[in-house]
Design an enzyme around this catalytic site. Sequence first.
Site, PDB file in Angstrom:
ATOM      1  CG  ASP A 266      -2.183   0.892   0.913  1.00 39.31           C
ATOM      2  OD1 ASP A 266      -2.125   1.725  -0.011  1.00 39.31           O
ATOM      3  OD2 ASP A 266      -3.205   0.772   1.625  1.00 39.31           O
TER       4      ASP A 266
HETATM    5  C1  NOJ Z   1      -3.999   3.994   0.089  1.00 41.30           C
HETATM    6  C2  NOJ Z   1      -5.173   3.092   0.255  1.00 41.30           C
HETATM    7  O1  NOJ Z   1      -5.110   2.428   1.489  1.00 41.30           O
HETATM    8  C3  NOJ Z   1      -5.334   2.059  -0.848  1.00 41.30           C
HETATM    9  O2  NOJ Z   1      -6.561   1.411  -0.692  1.00 41.30           O
HETATM   10  C4  NOJ Z   1      -5.208   2.686  -2.196  1.00 41.30           C
HETATM   11  O3  NOJ Z   1      -5.371   1.724  -3.201  1.00 41.30           O
HETATM   12  C5  NOJ Z   1      -3.853   3.369  -2.300  1.00 41.30           C
HETATM   13  N1  NOJ Z   1      -3.758   4.393  -1.267  1.00 41.30           N
HETATM   14  C6  NOJ Z   1      -3.600   3.985  -3.675  1.00 41.30           C
HETATM   15  O4  NOJ Z   1      -4.386   5.083  -3.872  1.00 41.30           O
END
Ligand code: NOJ
Length: 718
Positions: A266
Amino acid sequence: MNEQQLQTLLEQMTLDEKAGQLIQLATPFLKGSSDGGQITGPMEGMGINEKVVENTGSVLGASGAKEIKNIQKVHLEQNRLGIPLLFMSDIVHGYKTIFPVPLAVGCSWDLDLAEKSAEAAAVEASVSGIHVTFAPMVDLSRDPRWGRVMESTGEDAYLNSEFARAFVRGFQGDFENDNQRVASCVKHFAAYGAAEGGRDYNTVDMSEWQLRENYLPAYKAALDEGCEMVMTAFNILNGVPSTGNKDLMRELLRKEWGFNGVLISDWGAVKELIPHGVAEDEKEAARKALEAGVDIEMMTECYINHVQNLVSEGILSESLVDEAVLRILKLKQKLGLFDNPYRGADEKLESELILSDNHRATARELAAKSAVLLKNDGALPLKKSQKAALIGPFAESHDILGPWSWLGSKEDTITLDRGIRSYAKDVQIAEGSGIDSGSSSQIQSALKAAHEADVIVLALGESSDMSGEAGSRTDIRLPESQLDLIQELKHLNKPIVTVLFNGRPLDLHGVIDESNAILEAWYPGTEGGQAVADLLYGTTAPSGKLAMSFPQSAGQIPVYYNHYNTGRPKNAPDAQERYVSQYLDSPNGPLFPFGYGLSYTTYSYSDVSLSSQVLKEGETLTISSKVKNTGDVAGEEVVQLYVKDLSGEVVRPVKELKRFERVYLKPGQEKEISFTIDESDLRYYHSNLEYLSDAGDFKVFIGCDSKANNSASFKLVK
Ligand code: NOJ
């Protein structure tokens, strides 16, 4: 390119080029993007120079065919080996046609429609140049304080798994041969939904037994459906951050489950191993994440700055890097990017397919099926002849798309007032209150609007930034100014129909008793105002059922239907008055249980009948009930089958959802609904983590929600 050619390509790559494939950068870093391409201060601080950008493997958050084609073109001119970029974005519940948020979709219990919505999102995204969506999010959650509950389909492992599969089917279809589908990335691995106290990014600590029983099945279901990618979670799991968790990803995900696709961290989660306190520096963070099996580091620089040294110092084997690069190249190949790096990106198709009538029709149908009628004393449906006052911060609000609707626009959104005006011309409108602050003049204008009306439609809720990522709350009531508004209106003694726009189950103190009817609309998306009006005026009968329990209050959390009994259950025939498992100041059960939802008609269920009283291994058991529409209007009922294992090697939930079916019934119509189960449906994790069934007694229930007590009994014989 075939496997051999990919291998040859890998052999031509320098270690820097390999490390480049392992980093994902946001669009502004890339040359050819409209708002970027310059190496600015923060990028330099990360060690991101021109060479790194030229070697980059993938891009986050780009959209639009023109922009993406341009970035790709410039990139291919600069990248030494001509390796195309992968474009990934969060297309969670729609691209420009925004569908209801996933928690709402969960409440539709309509897998076909969920699949259709994901397909529409994939079509819009792929003609806009996107290759991978960071969806579905399948984190099971039992805590409505957590803002991200709106991104998942709720509290049940079986329902979540079924939706996980439907979303993956919809997004991916036959994406290797069809340029109008995208690869899908299930997230967040693992158990992110169990963050302590519902506070985002927080600690998760649970037994492996609980993890396997409830939290892992939906990720597994997505992968069984062919989901191409997995994203790690921000949380620690049993002491080790997921993103550096070797047991979780090398052992369980890759070895036990055989996942050989791309695993992405993430955003920033590799570098977060440092503040988590399990890595001293970026170098150690990079090593731990790579060893755990994370292929792509999203938006931080640990890999890019340290892979070279880790390998040359003999700390990390180059084969580990090669393995990760090869998985990424394979995904590019599967998407056809080596043959056509622009893939589906097509400006002409963008203008034809985005927000097409078809997609909007699906959004309208899904929004109507997702809304849950929580209460109705007869105030609904509204009659066109009634004079309505539409009051509240959501009366004319465009903020009904919900979090993760970054491409949805105000102009394309049908607000509630527009929807209502399509039924009734004479509507008085007043805001009455802001989302979390109000004034007496706002209240006065609301009272004035309500004064003349026959019925008050009160549109209340949370602004979309009150849920979603980093949207945790400890008090999940509506903000005080909205509760004050409802109290003021109550004095008028007119029927109040409350429509809620929000991203989590709420504590409805101050709303439930004050309202004659409550329709939970969630964030219903682009067609939301129209779909809600269709329900309010009875063109469509409500049919949504809760995918997550509504607690009595935040103090009860977690409250979920498939809990275990204690040794001192409150409802036991011999229960004492005090020394039982209970609160002194609240019922144990939720305000509204999982599976619950009313309609404008009613249904009766005949006794449950079984094809046999005995189920033998290798055979099947059919469980049936006749369901009848006993009201005056047609409706769709979600018929639910639950099972209870009366005695296990470890404790078993008081009920577990096993099957469901949406059935359309005209007034007076009756249909027999049958479900078939076999021994495999009765398996569970034993204390030694073996997944087995036990011979013994079971109860099955068929009914309209998880409180169903219409039951029959059978024996499993082994
Ligand atoms: C953080 C989020 O937790 C995740 O769900 C998302 O896909 C990513 N950012 C990318 O935007």
